[in-house]
Design an enzyme around this catalytic site. Structure first.
Site, mmCIF file in Angstrom:
data_model
loop_
_atom_site.group_PDB
_atom_site.id
_atom_site.type_symbol
_atom_site.label_atom_id
_atom_site.label_comp_id
_atom_site.label_asym_id
_atom_site.label_seq_id
_atom_site.Cartn_x
_atom_site.Cartn_y
_atom_site.Cartn_z
ATOM 1 N N CYS A 256 0.871 -1.181 0.000
ATOM 2 C CA CYS A 256 0.000 0.000 0.000
ATOM 3 C C CYS A 256 0.902 1.224 0.000
ATOM 4 C CB CYS A 256 -0.949 -0.022 1.200
ATOM 5 S SG CYS A 256 -0.126 -0.187 2.796
ATOM 6 N N PHE A 257 0.529 2.297 0.685
ATOM 7 C CA PHE A 257 1.414 3.454 0.813
ATOM 8 C C PHE A 257 2.568 3.156 1.760
ATOM 9 C CE2 PHE A 257 -1.813 6.682 -0.720
ATOM 10 C CZ PHE A 257 -0.992 7.248 -1.674
#
Length: 304
Positions: A256-257
């Site tokens: 993800c981030f």
């Protein structure tokens, strides 16, 4: 230690709390406690989830602060603590290796993110007796159960022995980069589609938008019901993976981030029997800063 169910209902938790051998205060102080409820609400690196905890929480629960239980020396926004530091932190919350940990969160925006991260961290360090409260605090309240406010009660510290990080549940930068040549696993990027394709500003101001080549976008939010904070039904999880072209019989890695919402995908996969989804802990944060330019795509910020 036998693995616990990945999700438990509010009724299950209420019944389990009612079966404690001491009054409700024993959740915080009894040496015979085998159940520990933790509020893992995390509202960002600059925001204290503890504030939300102090406003309302499951009675007897303690706050698990992801801003504290991380590697603060890392150059990345967010990354795992060492096994030693994890053990020290959770021991201070009154958790030992016999404790069944129930983790929930109270995030009105992302709804199911920090609880799965906490669940995954326990499993990574060898503690499989951990479950997520399906629906979190919102479902707990909607089902008519009481909440309390204020600071935590004092807990008796315990000794938690953490195993070295399970390599089958964790991937590093070199492994993700090498995978672009070897295709040893499928890489899922679970950010919202607008962050994957660059049509919406990054939630992390110092991180550009973009994606790792060969990654497949499966938004973590798709695993949460539209009408509640509970996870979608098992058959819907299977359909979501199938529609994205994900083969659950093959090795999977989620990113993800910064490595938090990626764990929602791991939890959803676990629910349908895929128990070995690994997390790329550095995620986009690390990859976009360290990888060769031909291994990922940077998308210019949208013009206002």
């Amino acid at each position: 230690m036998a693995a616990s169910a990945p999700l438990v209902s509010t009724k299950w938790l209420s019944d389990a709390l009612g079966e404690q051998t001491s009054p409700s205060s024993s959740l915080s102080s009894s040496t015979s406690c085998t159940l520990r409820v933790i509020d893992a609400t995390w509202l960002g690196i600059m925001t204290e989830g503890r504030d939300a905890y102090q406003t309302e929480h499951v009675p007897g629960s303690v706050h698990f602060d992801l801003n504290q239980c991380r590697d603060k020396t890392s150059r990345l926004e967010f990354t795992l603590p060492s096994a030693e530091n994890f053990a020290k932190y959770v021991g201070e919350l009154g958790i030992d290796n016999e404790t069944h940990v129930i983790v929930y969160e109270n995030d009105p925006i992302f709804r199911m993110m920090s609880a799965p991260r906490t669940w995954w961290m326990f499993r990574l360090f060898g503690h499989d007796k951990v479950s997520v409260l399906d629906g979190g605090l919102k479902q707990w309240k909607e089902d008519g159960y009481a909440v309390e406010s204020g600071d935590e009660s004092v807990v008796d510290q315990r000794v938690f022995s953490a195993k070295p990080a399970n390599p089958s549940l964790l991937k590093n930068f070199d492994e993700v980069l090498e995978n672009q040549k070897t295709d040893n696993f499928t890489l899922i990027d679970c950010r919202q589609p607008e962050w994957f394709d660059g049509s919406m500003d990054s939630i992390w101001p110092n991180l550009p938008l973009g994606y790792i080549l060969k990654s497949i976008n499966v938004p973590f939010s798709s695993m949460v019901r539209s009408d509640s904070d509970r996870m979608v039904a098992r058959e819907d999880i299977l359909k979501l993976f199938q529609s994205a072209g994900i083969d659950l019989t093959q090795p999977l890695v989620s990113s993800c981030f910064v490595g938090i919402s990626a764990c929602t995908i791991a939890l959803a996969a676990y629910v349908v029997g895929k128990e070995d989804v690994a997390i790329y802990d550095g995620s986009w944060d690390e990859f976009c800063k360290s990888a060769p330019k031909d291994s990922h795509v940077i998308i210019p910020a949208p013009k206002l």
